[in-house]
Design an enzyme around this catalytic site. Sequence first.
Site, PDB file in Angstrom:
ATOM      1  N   TYR A  35       5.356  12.935  10.966  1.00 17.02           N
ATOM      2  CA  TYR A  35       6.679  12.742  10.160  1.00 17.02           C
ATOM      3  C   TYR A  35       6.168  12.503   8.516  1.00 17.02           C
ATOM      4  CZ  TYR A  35       5.109   7.945   9.537  1.00 17.02           C
ATOM      5  OH  TYR A  35       4.432   6.889   9.361  1.00 17.02           O
ATOM      6  N   PHE A  50       8.262   8.238   0.711  1.00 17.67           N
ATOM      7  CA  PHE A  50       7.828   6.616   0.770  1.00 17.67           C
ATOM      8  C   PHE A  50       6.583   6.745   2.018  1.00 17.67           C
ATOM      9  CE2 PHE A  50      11.417   6.796   3.743  1.00 17.67           C
ATOM     10  CZ  PHE A  50      10.954   6.116   4.725  1.00 17.67           C
ATOM     11  N   ASP A  51       6.341   7.863   2.814  1.00 14.62           N
ATOM     12  CA  ASP A  51       5.446   7.553   3.852  1.00 14.62           C
ATOM     13  C   ASP A  51       5.140   8.987   4.517  1.00 14.62           C
ATOM     14  OD1 ASP A  51       3.373   6.427   5.430  1.00 14.62           O
ATOM     15  OD2 ASP A  51       4.720   5.616   6.978  1.00 14.62           O
ATOM     16  N   TYR A  96      16.434   0.300   8.513  1.00 14.63           N
ATOM     17  CA  TYR A  96      15.854  -0.845   8.213  1.00 14.63           C
ATOM     18  C   TYR A  96      16.875  -1.984   7.780  1.00 14.63           C
ATOM     19  CZ  TYR A  96      11.119   1.211   8.696  1.00 14.63           C
ATOM     20  OH  TYR A  96      10.266   1.888   9.032  1.00 14.63           O
ATOM     21  N   PHE A 113      13.904  11.868   7.624  1.00  6.08           N
ATOM     22  CA  PHE A 113      12.696  12.106   8.080  1.00  6.08           C
ATOM     23  C   PHE A 113      12.256  13.676   8.463  1.00  6.08           C
ATOM     24  CE2 PHE A 113      13.266   7.524   8.692  1.00  6.08           C
ATOM     25  CZ  PHE A 113      11.887   7.280   8.451  1.00  6.08           C
TER      26      PHE A 113
END
Length: 574
Positions: A35, A50-51, A96, A113
């Site tokens: 992802y 962010f990731d 979140y 994502f």
Amino acid sequence: GVWKKVHTAGTSLYGRGTGTDWQRPENGDEVRVHYTGRFVKEDGEVGDVFDSSRERNEPLKFELGKKSVISGWEIAVSTMQKGEHATVTLSPEYAYGEAGSPPKIPPNASLQFDMELVGWVCHRDVLGDGCAIKTVLEEGEGWERPGKMSEVTIEVGVYTGTDLKVAIVPPTVLTFNMRANDPVVAGNELLEAVVKDMKKGARVMVETVAPRCAWPGRVKAEIKEAVYAIKLVGWLKIEDISKDGMVTKKVLVEGDGWERPNEGADAIVSAECRAIRERPSSRETFVYESFEHRKIRLMDGDLLDALETAILSMKKGEKALVYVDPTYGYGKCAMIKPDNVRIDDALEMEIVLEDFEKAKESWSMSFEEKVQVMKERKQKGNELFNNYRFVLAMKSYERAIGFFEYSTSELSPELRKEVNVLLVQCHLNMAACYEQRNTQNVEKVLYHCGKTLDIDPSNVKALYRQGNAFMGCEEYFKAESSLKHALELAPNNTAISARLRDVRQKQKMQDAQDKAMFKTIFEKLKTAPVDNTDDEDDEGEAGIVEDHLPPRGSSNGTDSASAARGGGAAPMEM
């Protein structure tokens, strides 16, 4: 909400698309997902990353349905196929939420994502190849499952479809051992793989395709699809007492509670003992002994060593069947062998542990009590040694040593002196046991001689036994040092003098061999043509690493040791 846009369609897990194949993962499966996560701005534009698992070159693994990831992921992944590539957008409540995930994720953040379902491990895939998929029909009772040596009883039928109406193999009750190669289920690894994860009374259905549906003698090889219906009726626990499969215990009736007797416990047992004698074309089984309500002290040698060891694993009221291979039979306990039993007979004992009282633990004893038990254990060890029951003798000495193995500093001077005498005697006798067992365990002999010399540096018997042990492993300089010290303390001891002569002769021979070998090597080096390559002289190396360890029990060891202690099998210290 959760929105998904598919960019690349996926496939079923195994690419077959039918039968036992799976289109999408389900709860309990371990999935692997690549992802890249980005923020979604208020205007709907996609923001910064962010990731990303791709940056780490390692997909994320997690169990679906366990809620170890955000809820939007659980929903999205459960809809994907293997290899599917999709963009998934999550509103805050599926990401979140109001709290966010500081410091990376702010509160009330919408996320997007880029996801790829790399694959998954189906928790219902019994053998890991997609050819046998399990469905649990009834969970069963309790929490226990059969162990790897259990004797299980199942009811199994094989059918043409999941409606279980047309039988290929009608429902049949089978009993087999969970060890590999039990002839009852030979050629069918599916049954054991399924049963090991079942609880008592559980029922499962297993959809199979070739080759997993085959069962030699029952399901023909030409059958390409079949459904197994299996119920675990129950099982008997089997324990490997000797850790090599030669002494096993099958629990016929479970005992009470959880406590088991310890070494030295007083027990009441009943048993029927049978010998199994192999003949050229048959097997004969006969009862050679039976008794009821016999009182014994465990590990004192009242019964066969293997049987007493098995009783240590039993609970009060337990009934068990103990099998003893001839290697653990009366050949090791010849002094108590019944006349009608041979040392090459296998043995089978049906035994009940009616009651027991545990031996007092050392932590609950006074110093005086410990010393008294040390004396008893040393005496019992000597009796067992003289009857050639070296394993039980060692256990008795070990228990005696254990009372004061690490420190005697808290004892009074008089008690410390008495304890040290007992420790010296038990350590020397342990060394004698290792010599008599002929186990090639020279380091154990050296260990117990060393412990003796820590307490009594001038102990002639320990020095002599240490010298013998060093000689046995060709440590001639060390052997000579120990024996010289012993002879200084006992100059008239002919056995020590003889052994010292043996050591010096062995060292002289070894020196001559080494001299000849190195002379040959140097001569070869002088005459060898100059070679600038890195090739090694394999022929020369072979001579250097040659080993000439003498066999245990030769004239280098046991015979002279016996002479030093006056002959016979008695320990040096009594």
